[in-house]
Write an enzyme that holds these catalytic residues in place. Structure first.
Site, PDB file in Angstrom:
ATOM      1  CB  CYS A 178     -21.107   6.203   1.349  1.00  0.00           C
ATOM      2  SG  CYS A 178     -20.620   6.278  -0.385  1.00  0.00           S
ATOM      3  CB  CYS A 223      -8.640  -4.069 -10.909  1.00  0.00           C
ATOM      4  SG  CYS A 223     -10.105  -4.529 -11.857  1.00  0.00           S
ATOM      5  CB  CYS A 261     -18.024  12.708  -3.104  1.00  0.00           C
ATOM      6  SG  CYS A 261     -17.160  11.146  -3.427  1.00  0.00           S
ATOM      7  CD  GLN A 285      -7.064   1.842 -14.930  1.00  0.00           C
ATOM      8  OE1 GLN A 285      -7.541   1.934 -13.814  1.00  0.00           O
ATOM      9  NE2 GLN A 285      -6.710   0.684 -15.465  1.00  0.00           N
TER      10      GLN A 285
END
Length: 420
Positions: free
Chosen positions: A73, A377, A143, A263
């Site tokens: 992944c 970011c 997950c 976010q």
């Protein structure tokens, strides 16, 4: 190509680097100190990327990954690294790229922190993209960075797909009915939104079946996707529940909609907001690229007078709703950041898209603004903005890093720039 050796460094995007006699080999899921044997490579984006390798000797930085899908992944390439070393390496990478040293604050939670997941729906499985393989999909069973409820969401969706006979998307041929399942969670409110992104209009019993499988969700959408691009975007239609879910960060309530950018780490967002607040000077604040008012509404609740500018009309509508919901002294308007008149503001906050400020940088330089708070970011974009536009007029006086993205090489930076 067969190569063997020790990983002695990391690329800017967090891949292990194996030095060979020729060009370096970039090894995903490998960390400094690992000894690896690379069995197969491919050229990708001008680099030699390892697509099959064996770990011969583990680095002391390693731990056992929590997720059974680790190694395929593409979501968490650093998950097998001790968290304290993740933070150390993020700070080192940021300084290497930007030349700015900054302390880093870790995420209050490193599991179950994500408030949204976009599960791609394909004939080979429903889940997340396989690292380094644009046509590969990992058929997820869980997950751990998203939610304890992930297995339930996926099980319900797979049953819905089987019952209705809707066709999953074919990445190679670009045909199919259903492309993405998006799930959002309000981590502090417990509210859930489910959004199906499909290439056909909702019809007949299919809508009722979809609602039945996700009856516990607070908000249910069906988004019509009219293009074949591989992204989780469409024209949302409410088919069940409320039009919004809410998230509470500190003492601020935010409305969340399928088309809202918010976010992804609700727990670390509080740290990000506090860092921005600490760097603001004066009382009047201009929030450029204001989005749904994440920074502006929070600051207005703290007593600042805030005006925001955002090019997306829907985001502006959401920002003003958030301001009204919180009784905050903030007003948001539609406009281009680079065309915004800079009046008598004490501080300008910029949170530009990944490409950076570009022309807005020229605008800030010609203004008389004393303080800029730059949120990013993408350290490479900040570096270019600073070197190309801001350096001659502004100097970096303080910076802090917030780990919004545990188990990845990404980090959020808040940088204070003051006029020379």
């Amino acid at each position: 190509m067969h190569s063997k050796g020790r990983i002695n460094g990391l690329s800017d995007d967090g891949l292990g680097i194996l030095e060979t006699n020729g060009r370096p080999i970039y090894v995903p899921f490998a960390y400094p100190g690992d000894v690896v044997s690379v069995k197969k490579t491919r050229k990708r984006f001008g680099r030699i990327l390892a697509v099959d390798f064996e770990l011969l000797e583990p680095s002391p930085l390693r731990i056992n990954p929590k997720c059974p899908h680790f190694g395929r992944c593409g979501g968490c390439i650093w998950q097998a690294m001790k968290y304290e070393h993740q933070l150390k390496l993020k700070a080192e990478l940021f300084e290497r790229i930007t030349g700015t040293s900054a302390p880093i604050k870790g995420s209050p939670k490193i599991w179950k922190f994500r408030n949204v997941s976009n599960f791609i729906v394909t004939a080979s499985g429903t889940g997340l993209k396989e690292y380094g393989n644009p046509l590969g999909v990992v058929n997820l069973s869980e997950c751990p960075v998203f939610s304890n409820e992930t297995p339930g969401y996926l099980r319900a969706f797979r049953n819905f797909l089987a019952e209705t006979g809707l066709r999953p998307w074919n990445l190679k041929r670009k045909i199919g009915d259903v492309h993405y399942l998006q799930v959002r969670e309000g981590k502090f409110t417990g509210e859930v939104m489910v959004n199906l992104i499909a290439h056909l209009e909702p019809f007949g019993d299919v809508i009722e079946t979809f609602r039945d499988y996700f009856s516990s969700a607070d908000s249910i959408y069906w988004s019509l996707k009219r293009d074949k691009r591989d992204d989780p975007r469409g024209e949302p239609k409410l088919v069940g529940g409320e039009p919004f879910i809410r998230e509470r960060i500190a003492d601020v309530l935010y409305l969340i909609h399928p088309n809202s950018f918010f976010q992804t780490n609700s727990y670390a967002l509080k740290l990000l907001l506090k860092a921005v607040e600490r760097f603001v000077e004066g009382e009047r604040v201009l929030d450029l690229y204001s989005g749904v008012g994440t920074f502006g509404v929070y600051l207005a609740k703290k007593g600042f007078t805030v005006e925001g500018v955002e090019i997306n009309p829907f985001a502006v509508e959401m920002a003003n709703k958030n301001a009204k919901l919180n009784d905050a002294n903030a007003l948001f308007k539609v406009g281009k950041a680079e065309e915004t008149p800079i009046r008598r503001y004490d501080t300008v906050i910029v949170d530009p898209p990944r490409k950076g400020l570009k022309e807005t940088g020229k605008l800030l330089v010609t203004s008389k603004i004393q303080t800029i708070v730059y949120v990013s970011c993408n350290p490479k974009a900040f570096k270019l903005d600073y070197e190309n536009y801001l350096r001659e007029t502004y100097r970096v006086t303080e910076a802090v890093l917030i780990d919004m993205f545990p188990h990845t090489a990404h980090v959020e930076a808040v940088i204070k720039l003051e006029r020379k």
